[in-house]
Design an enzyme around this catalytic site. Structure first.
Site, short mmCIF file in Angstrom:
data_model
loop_
_atom_site.label_atom_id
_atom_site.label_comp_id
_atom_site.label_asym_id
_atom_site.label_seq_id
_atom_site.Cartn_x
_atom_site.Cartn_y
_atom_site.Cartn_z
N HIS A 192 22.77 11.59 40.23
CA HIS A 192 23.41 12.51 41.17
C HIS A 192 22.38 13.41 41.81
O HIS A 192 21.33 13.69 41.22
CB HIS A 192 24.47 13.37 40.45
CG HIS A 192 23.96 14.00 39.20
ND1 HIS A 192 23.87 13.31 38.00
CD2 HIS A 192 23.51 15.25 38.95
CE1 HIS A 192 23.37 14.10 37.08
NE2 HIS A 192 23.13 15.29 37.62
N HIS A 242 21.87 17.22 43.32
CA HIS A 242 22.41 18.57 43.36
C HIS A 242 22.11 19.16 44.74
O HIS A 242 20.97 19.08 45.22
CB HIS A 242 21.70 19.48 42.35
CG HIS A 242 21.90 19.10 40.91
ND1 HIS A 242 22.80 19.73 40.10
CD2 HIS A 242 21.29 18.17 40.14
CE1 HIS A 242 22.74 19.22 38.89
NE2 HIS A 242 21.83 18.26 38.87
P1 5GP Z 1 22.14 17.11 35.34
O1 5GP Z 1 21.79 18.02 34.20
O2 5GP Z 1 22.50 15.77 34.76
O3 5GP Z 1 21.12 17.04 36.43
O4 5GP Z 1 23.40 17.73 36.02
C1 5GP Z 1 24.70 17.54 35.58
C2 5GP Z 1 25.55 18.55 36.32
O5 5GP Z 1 26.89 18.19 36.12
C3 5GP Z 1 25.38 19.99 35.80
O6 5GP Z 1 25.00 20.81 36.88
C4 5GP Z 1 26.75 20.34 35.24
O7 5GP Z 1 27.11 21.67 35.51
C5 5GP Z 1 27.66 19.36 35.93
N1 5GP Z 1 28.83 18.92 35.17
C6 5GP Z 1 28.88 18.65 33.84
N2 5GP Z 1 30.11 18.23 33.49
C7 5GP Z 1 30.85 18.23 34.65
C8 5GP Z 1 32.20 17.88 34.93
O8 5GP Z 1 32.97 17.49 34.07
N3 5GP Z 1 32.60 18.01 36.22
C9 5GP Z 1 31.76 18.45 37.21
N4 5GP Z 1 32.26 18.54 38.44
N5 5GP Z 1 30.48 18.79 36.98
C10 5GP Z 1 30.02 18.68 35.71
#
Ligand code: 5GP
Length: 139
Positions: A102, A104
């Site tokens: 993903h 951000h």
């Molecule tokens: P990563 O750490 O993998 O780069 O980012 C994962 C993102 O997903 C984090 O910013 C976190 O806040 C978000 N996130 C985690 N669980 C959920 C969820 O159930 N729904 C949504 N919409 N975002 C989530």
């Protein structure tokens, strides 16, 4: 590591978990981050099953970054943020916590620090209102 179909974004893509959707096309989905690091923090995912950048085909990557640009433009308009940060984490050591690739989209204002990563749930009504503003800014 093999792609885990039980990750939260896979569940959102299958409609098994809700999200505050801002945009969808045949190959990508954009929705609000539930633990935003700044007002308007939005995520863009490909529909293809891919854990990280290295697991995604060039075509799916091209579609995902094109959606990221489109939504970043709308987030900037909706939040009136002067700066927009794009982040993409690969691997737990880089801070990745959800293992479906993903991007951000994080609005930035000078003097306003980012909130902590993946901590502190936002109120659903605030996320819904922001998603509506971003959807309106896409149109
Ligand atoms: P990563 O750490 O993998 O780069 O980012 C994962 C993102 O997903 C984090 O910013 C976190 O806040 C978000 N996130 C985690 N669980 C959920 C969820 O159930 N729904 C949504 N919409 N975002 C989530």
């Amino acid at each position: 590591m093999a792609y885990d179909t039980g990750n939260v974004f896979a569940k959102i893509l299958r409609g098994e978990m809700p999200c505050h959707k801002v945009f969808e096309d045949e190959s990508t989905l954009a929705f609000m981050d539930i633990m935003p690091q700044a007002e308007g923090h939005t995520l863009v995912v490909p529909k293809a099953k891919a854990e990280d950048l290295f697991d995604l085909t060039p075509d799916a990557l091209a579609a995902t970054i094109a959606t990221t640009q489109k939504i970043a433009r709308a987030v900037k308009k909706a939040t009136e943020a002067p700066g927009i940060m794009i982040a993409q984490l690969n691997g737990a050591d880089a801070g990745q916590t959800v293992f479906h690739i993903h991007f951000h989209i994080i609005p930035r204002w000078s003097g306003i620090d980012l909130r902590l990563h993946a901590r502190g749930m936002e109120a659903p009504e605030k996320l819904a209102a922001m998603a509506e503003k971003i959807r309106a800014a896409i149109a």
